[in-house]
Each structure stands twice: as structure tokens, then as C-alpha cells.
Scaffold this active site. Structure first.
Site, PDB file in Angstrom:
ATOM      1  N   ILE A 157       0.955  -1.190   0.003  1.00  0.00           N
ATOM      2  CA  ILE A 157      -0.032   0.047  -0.069  1.00  0.00           C
ATOM      3  C   ILE A 157       1.004   1.185   0.139  1.00  0.00           C
ATOM      4  CG2 ILE A 157      -2.031   1.141   0.980  1.00  0.00           C
ATOM      5  CD1 ILE A 157      -2.437  -1.718   0.058  1.00  0.00           C
ATOM      6  N   ASP A 158       1.800   1.158   0.754  1.00  0.00           N
ATOM      7  CA  ASP A 158       2.810   2.346   0.702  1.00  0.00           C
ATOM      8  C   ASP A 158       3.476   2.508  -0.605  1.00  0.00           C
ATOM      9  OD1 ASP A 158       2.881   2.944   3.425  1.00  0.00           O
ATOM     10  OD2 ASP A 158       4.550   2.228   3.890  1.00  0.00           O
TER      11      ASP A 158
END
Length: 394
Positions: A175-176
Site C-alpha cells: 500500500i505504501d
């Protein structure tokens, strides 16, 4: 400077980026700019980016350039400033006056408390582009953590080995990384707009929105059918055989990604089972999806009888998508991976991994980047800023 041999030819030469971000998402964007020629000033609190302390068992216990820190901080200069003090804030303001881009990752409200919010910095430099990463958007004062977002946005559920199995987090902070890509895109759009209007802008990306935007066909399946996508391990919900892992006679695991009837016919020919492609239960993708378990069992039994090298070579000749399951080390050891590695240096005797995977005929790749910096190694950048020597605001 970010590169030694070809910096003047790189597209972001002359651009100055101030990185007020830590961990992975923001720093990945910073390294992206550094690889393309920008000067990236990484502003760290006195304790440094927290990833400087995230050591694996194989690392030197005293190093402040850990493997995790090194994955996103090549080509930067490290400056230590305490933004809770007037002196630290004044130094950042001086840098921002001559900068082009600021990268920030704060909970809503924290940047304002520290005097490094967009409104404050834009008043000093109206052409400034401000890239902000939050966990859940500007209205939610909640810190964002990749693992939590993987759980909350469906990724862990979908990544389970099967229905009723334990949800699994992906082994990289996906997700980062997705948020980093979103922020790059937004900043490039803002940079193009600035060339037309002369105006700066704030570009805000949340981890939550980045994750949801990346659910792709899984989200569309739910929106179109109203049915929850089921976890299937590495299998594909609407294509068979696609994603399932099989084991060959030599113990090598391999994966098939058969997306067309023609590819399936070729697969059956290589397996010396051409009759399978003619059976009604396997003759079309819809039929193969309906008879998934039967087909995968047949494939599992047959592939187990064949050596991987011969099987994969035959499939490649017939353009049937397939590949061996490799470890990280095996993947990086491939000749094809060499161009993605940044060379080691006496200061940091380990290769690095590029964040920029694209090529262009208009500029070369940076052949060398300075290694990830030690904490506070570049105080001279502050002196340069006082003489208006950094940044061009192009």
C-alpha cells in the site's frame, strides 16, 4: 549531485526536492526524483528516519543505514533539523523558498503545528509543489500503517490461501508503494500544470484511496455482481489455469498464466495430453473455470512427471506464459535484473535497487547515485540555501 556521469541530461536536473517524509511511501518518491537528476534534501528529526533502526539479524548492529532505509534513500542528502524549534522551522522555510517540491507525510494537523504545511510554505514560494501523504485523508487524524491498510481495504482477505483460511499480509509494504506511485503521478501532473500557469499546488494522496484504487478487477467484480470476491490463493477468479503453482519432477515450482484457448491447446500439446483441449469441460475458459478443481488436479499430476527445464523451454517456444517460482535472491541474480541494480561504492559496499523502471530515448539512466546517507551528513546544504544556490523553480 544525484549522478556522476549523466546528470546534466536527466529530466529533473536543477529541481530541488525537500523530503519531510519517512519510512517508505514518501522516501520512495524522493528516490524517484533523485534517480532522475533532482537534488533531494532529506530532512530528518534528531533521531532520524525510524527505518534507520529497523535492522534484520544479518546487519551490523550499529549501522544507521539499514537495509530497509537503503531501499528508498539513494541519491539524497541528509540534514538533521528539529522542527519543534524555531531554528529548525526557520531552516526549512529558508530551504522551501528556493525548492520546487516538498514531500510530506504527516497526520492531519501535524504539519501545521510544525509550521511546514502547504499554506505556510506556499506563502514563501507560490510556485512550490507540495506532495502530502496521509493514511485516511485530510479529515481523519489517524496514522496510516501499511499492514493495517492491507487489512482494511480487502488485500489481506483476498491474499488468503483459500476460503476460510487465515488472511495474509503481503511481504512488501504494497500500500505504501501504491501510494508512492499515485503521488508521483500527481506531482508530475502538477509540474506540467506549473509550466503552463506558473502556479504551485498541493497534491494529496491517502494510503486508503491508493489501496482502493488498486483493487482493480476484484473491486469491479463486487460492484458489478454484488458478490464478494473469494480468496483463492494465487489462483485467478475468472481465468484457469492462471496463477496456480505446480511442482515439476525435479522439485522446481512453476506457475502457468494461460489466458486464451490457443494457449491452452499449446499447453496440452506440450504435456502430451492434446485430448484435454477437446473435452467439453475444458474447451473454453468458462468451462475451465467451472471445472477448475478437476483441471488443476490433472495438471498437477502430469506436471509432476516432467522436468521443469524441458517443460518451461517447450512452453516458451509456443508462447505459453509460464515461469519458475524464484526466491528474491534468484530473481536479483538473473542477468535481466542487473540493469535494475545501483552499483556499490566504498562508502556503501552493497548494491541498491532502482525505483525507476522505465527507459527513455531522450535521456540516459543515472549510472551512479550516491549511497543512502548517514544521518545528518549534509549540513552544507543549509549553507548553500542561505546563498540561494539550491533549486531553480523551473
Amino acid at each position: 549531485m544525484p549522478s556522476t556521469a549523466s546528470n546534466l541530461s536527466l529530466p529533473f536536473t536543477g529541481l530541488t526536492v525537500i523530503e519531510l517524509a519517512s519510512v517508505l511511501a514518501g522516501p520512495q518518491v524522493g528516490q524517484f526524483f533523485a534517480e532522475l537528476g533532482a537534488q533531494v534534501l532529506k530532512i530528518e528529526a534528531p533521531g532520524g528516519d525510524v527505518t534507520r533502526t529497523w535492522r534484520t539479524p544479518g546487519e551490523a548492529p550499529g549501522t544507521d543505514v539499514t537495509a530497509y532505509f537503503a531501499c528508498a534513500n539513494w541519491g539524497k542528502q541528509s540534514i538533521v533539523l528539529d522542527l519543534t524549534t524555531a531554528t529548525g522551522r526557520a531552516a526549512v522555510h529558508r530551504l522551501a523558498t528556493h525548492a520546487d517540491v516538498v514531500l510530506a507525510s504527516y497526520k492531519p494537523g501535524d504539519a501545521t503545528k510544525l509550521g511546514v504545511d502547504y499554506d505556510t510554505l506556499a506563502a514563501l514560494n507560490p510556485r512550490l509543489l507540495y506532495g502530502l501523504i496521509t493514511g485516511y485523508g485530510a479529515a481523519v487524524p489517524r496514522a496510516g500503517y501499511d499492514a493495517v491498510l492491507q487489512a482494511e481495504t480487502g488485500f489481506m482477505h483476498l491474499n488468503a490461501a483459500g476460503p476460510g483460511q487465515e488472511p495474509l499480509k503481503m511481504p512488501v509494504a504494497l500500500i505504501d508503494l501504491l501510494a508512492a506511485h499515485q503521488l508521483k503521478e500527481g506531482l508530475l501532473a502538477a509540474l506540467y500544470r506549473r509550466t503552463q500557469t506558473g502556479q504551485g499546488a498541493v497534491v494529496h494522496v491517502s494510503l486508503q484511496d491508493s489501496a482502493l484504487a488498486s483493487l482493480a478487477n476484484q473491486a469491479s467484480t463486487y460492484l458489478v455482481t454484488g458478490q464478494e470476491p473469494r480468496p483463492m490463493g494465487s489462483g485467478h477468479p475468472s481465468i484457469v489455469p492462471y496463477g496456480t503453482v505446480y511442482e515439476a519432477s525435479d522439485g522446481v515450482r512453476l506457475l502457468l498464466a494461460v489466458g486464451t484457448n490457443r494457449q491452452f491447446e499449446h499447453l496440452c500439446a506440450v504435456l502430451e495430453r492434446p485430448i484435454w483441449a477437446q473435452e467439453a469441460r475444458f474447451a473454453s475458459n468458462a468451462a475451465r473455470v467451472a471445472h477448475r478443481a478437476e483441471l488443476e488436479q490433472l495438471l498437477r499430476e502430469r506436471i509432476l512427471q516432467l522436468p521443469s527445464s524441458l517443460l518451461l523451454a517447450a512452453l516458451e517456444r509456443l508462447a505459453v506464459p509460464a515461469g519458475a517460482v524464484r526466491t528474491v535472491g534468484q530473481a536479483l541474480a538473473q542477468e535481466a535484473a542487473h540493469s535494475m541494480l545501483l552499483p556499490a561504492s566504498p562508502e556503501f559496499p552493497h548494491p541498491g535497487l532502482r525505483t525507476v523502471a522505465f527507459h527513455s530515448s531522450a535521456w540516459p539512466r543515472a549510472t551512479h547515485l550516491p549511497p543512502p546517507p548517514h544521518l545528518g551528513a549534509h549540513l552544507q546544504a543549509l549553507d548553500a540555501s542561505s546563498e540561494n544556490e539550491i533549486g531553480t523553480n523551473v
